[in-house]
Design a protein around this motif. Structure first.
Motif, mmCIF file in Angstrom:
data_model
loop_
_atom_site.group_PDB
_atom_site.id
_atom_site.type_symbol
_atom_site.label_atom_id
_atom_site.label_comp_id
_atom_site.label_asym_id
_atom_site.label_seq_id
_atom_site.Cartn_x
_atom_site.Cartn_y
_atom_site.Cartn_z
ATOM 1 N N TYR A 4 30.806 -8.701 -79.905
ATOM 2 C CA TYR A 4 29.628 -8.694 -79.897
ATOM 3 C C TYR A 4 28.950 -9.905 -78.821
ATOM 4 C CZ TYR A 4 29.741 -5.813 -84.052
ATOM 5 O OH TYR A 4 30.156 -4.611 -84.929
ATOM 6 N N THR A 5 28.848 -9.538 -77.782
ATOM 7 C CA THR A 5 28.597 -10.766 -76.664
ATOM 8 C C THR A 5 27.318 -10.648 -75.851
ATOM 9 O OG1 THR A 5 29.619 -9.049 -75.021
ATOM 10 C CG2 THR A 5 31.251 -10.519 -76.243
ATOM 11 N N VAL A 6 26.414 -9.592 -76.300
ATOM 12 C CA VAL A 6 25.162 -9.600 -75.563
ATOM 13 C C VAL A 6 24.036 -10.067 -76.476
ATOM 14 C CG1 VAL A 6 23.654 -7.798 -74.381
ATOM 15 C CG2 VAL A 6 26.220 -7.275 -74.285
ATOM 16 N N PRO A 7 23.333 -10.843 -76.034
ATOM 17 C CA PRO A 7 22.251 -11.174 -76.995
ATOM 18 C C PRO A 7 21.071 -10.188 -76.803
ATOM 19 C CG PRO A 7 23.011 -13.191 -75.431
ATOM 20 C CD PRO A 7 23.758 -11.885 -75.046
ATOM 21 N N CYS A 8 20.400 -9.831 -77.942
ATOM 22 C CA CYS A 8 19.303 -9.233 -78.001
ATOM 23 C C CYS A 8 18.286 -9.436 -79.090
ATOM 24 C CB CYS A 8 19.774 -7.629 -78.178
ATOM 25 S SG CYS A 8 20.581 -7.155 -79.619
ATOM 26 N N LYS A 9 17.285 -8.820 -79.212
ATOM 27 C CA LYS A 9 16.226 -9.014 -80.078
ATOM 28 C C LYS A 9 16.146 -7.608 -80.809
ATOM 29 C CE LYS A 9 14.014 -13.042 -78.700
ATOM 30 N NZ LYS A 9 14.085 -14.161 -79.773
ATOM 31 N N GLY A 10 15.864 -7.672 -82.191
ATOM 32 C CA GLY A 10 15.488 -6.314 -82.717
ATOM 33 C C GLY A 10 14.900 -6.347 -83.946
ATOM 34 N N ILE A 11 14.175 -5.397 -84.500
ATOM 35 C CA ILE A 11 13.599 -5.247 -85.587
ATOM 36 C C ILE A 11 14.573 -4.568 -86.555
ATOM 37 C CG2 ILE A 11 11.754 -4.108 -87.073
ATOM 38 C CD1 ILE A 11 10.188 -3.683 -84.324
ATOM 39 N N VAL A 12 14.986 -5.429 -87.788
ATOM 40 C CA VAL A 12 15.954 -4.964 -88.545
ATOM 41 C C VAL A 12 15.406 -4.518 -89.986
ATOM 42 C CG1 VAL A 12 18.352 -5.418 -89.904
ATOM 43 C CG2 VAL A 12 17.682 -6.531 -87.810
ATOM 44 N N ALA A 13 15.690 -3.234 -90.189
ATOM 45 C CA ALA A 13 15.200 -2.683 -91.627
ATOM 46 C C ALA A 13 15.941 -2.932 -92.709
ATOM 47 C CB ALA A 13 14.823 -1.067 -91.349
ATOM 48 N N TYR A 14 15.577 -4.047 -93.710
ATOM 49 C CA TYR A 14 16.545 -4.353 -94.674
ATOM 50 C C TYR A 14 16.433 -3.355 -95.721
ATOM 51 C CZ TYR A 14 18.216 -8.473 -92.184
ATOM 52 O OH TYR A 14 18.535 -9.389 -91.195
ATOM 53 N N SER A 15 15.319 -2.722 -95.844
ATOM 54 C CA SER A 15 14.909 -1.665 -96.820
ATOM 55 C C SER A 15 13.460 -0.834 -96.167
ATOM 56 C CB SER A 15 14.439 -2.327 -98.117
ATOM 57 O OG SER A 15 13.184 -2.900 -97.985
#
Length: 379
Positions: A4-15
């Motif tokens: 995992y070497t690439v920085p990114c942003k994301g919407i994480v669905a935890y539920s």
């Protein structure tokens, strides 16, 4: 060494209801993938409802963006860095359905779409916390993100720049489904009578497609009067406010109200059901003419069953057809839909409301309340 070497942003669905915008790390693309910088992502009810039921995961399956780099030289025939792509559903490209022009019915469809949960991301603040990805082959609620090449259509020859691409981001799921249901499954003709029940992006795209085909009678039904009026501007010839209280006040039910708007009261030759209701699906079957077809695109609750009078079904020659992704190949369908937009057959701008990606919660809430047809997150 970590992959995992690439920085990114994301919407994480935890539920289903707990979504957070996170700093993430992702991996480089595999041989059958490329890395995409997202430009815009449509918000779909499939994302909101969390179909697949896997958490935590990065969802998003109506993405549009720019290719940053390819995972292998084998992809150079159709793609290169800098190309603009619209994303849809991944497929295996090797099974009977994929090789005969029906990738929506790929034998691996569930595995590469709703159930896809590849270990594509980790939290930047805690790299030991793996976040699933690969949803529909794209997980386009993250940027940049590795994307399966099989879910992408190259539209660089049709779209001038990234700004123009924003309007086309939602084409890859609901809009392709609605339009394809009419053009490639029902194959409607001008003499047909079409009723569309539920006027979200799927239903309104179906109305645009029917108008494009010259269908002379198009009935648009929805619980929300404003959506019925919008459908009229897109080509519906008849509008029906189908709220139960409205129908009761008129002394009728949904099937009766639809039939009353058809020539001779015979019923519709085709009814497109976009609703989540089995009761509505049953009413749609009662609203079709002899030898008519109900096209089911609305996702019903898991395990739901439809009670059917089998003798009446046979005697009237009715057909009930399930439709996924409009039975279209995205590589062919998405450039065609872009052309429809550019030529005015599909005025997609009337269906969209754009939100900065950080305002995903507002976009989701507006979709849930029915205040917008299609929310689009702009990166």
């Amino acid at each position: 060494m970590s992959q995992y070497t690439v920085p990114c942003k994301g919407i994480v669905a935890y539920s289903e209801h707990d979504w957070k915008f996170e700093d993430l790390l992702t991996r480089e693309p595999h041989e059958d993938e490329f890395m995409v910088e997202m430009i815009a992502t449509g918000v779909c009810h499939t994302d909101i409802s969390g179909y697949g039921g896997i958490y935590p995961r990065v969802l998003g399956h109506e993405g549009a963006g720019r290719i940053l780099r390819l995972g292998s030289k084998s992809l150079e025939k159709n793609f290169k860095p800098g190309d603009l792509v619209i994303l849809s559903a991944a497929s295996c490209q090797s099974c009977h359905y994929c090789t005969t022009g029906h990738p929506a019915y790929c034998t691996s469809h569930a595995a590469v779409t709703l159930h896809a949960n590849d270990p594509n991301f980790v939290l930047a603040a805690d790299p030991s916390r793996v976040i699933g990805g690969g949803y529909f082959g794209q997980s386009s609620f993250a940027s940049p993100t590795p994307v399966k090449a099989t879910c992408a259509a190259n539209v660089s020859a049709l779209v001038r720049n990234a700004h123009d691409l924003i309007a086309y981001a939602p084409l890859g799921c609901g809009i392709m489904t609605g339009a394809g249901a009419i053009t490639h499954v029902a194959r409607c003709t001008p003499s047909d009578v079409l009723a569309v029940v539920g006027l979200g992006g799927v239903g309104l795209a179906a109305i645009c497609a029917a108008k494009h085909l010259g269908v002379q009678t198009i009935i648009a039904a929805d619980l929300v009067p404003a959506r019925v009026e919008l459908a009229r501007t897109l080509g519906a010839t008849h509008g029906l406010h189908s709220a139960p209280a409205e129908l009761e006040a008129r002394g009728t039910d949904l099937q009766g109200a639809i039939r009353a708007l058809t020539p001779g009261g015979r019923g519709a030759t085709h009814v497109l059901d976009t609703s989540p209701s089995v009761v509505v699906l049953g009413a749609c079957l009662e609203a079709v003419a002899n030898n008519g077809t109900v096209l089911q695109v609305g996702v019903k609750p898991v395990g739901a069953r439809l009670e059917l009078d089998t003798l009446a079904h046979m005697v009237h020659g009715r057909r009930l057809v399930g439709v996924i992704e409009g039975d279209r190949d995205p590589v062919e369908a998405l450039p065609e839909l872009v052309r429809w937009c550019k030529e005015g057959f599909l005025p997609v701008e009337k269906l969209l409301r754009n939100y900065p990606v950080g305002e995903f919660a507002a976009a989701r809430e507006a979709m849930e309340k029915g205040e917008v047809i299609k929310g689009v997150l702009v990166w």
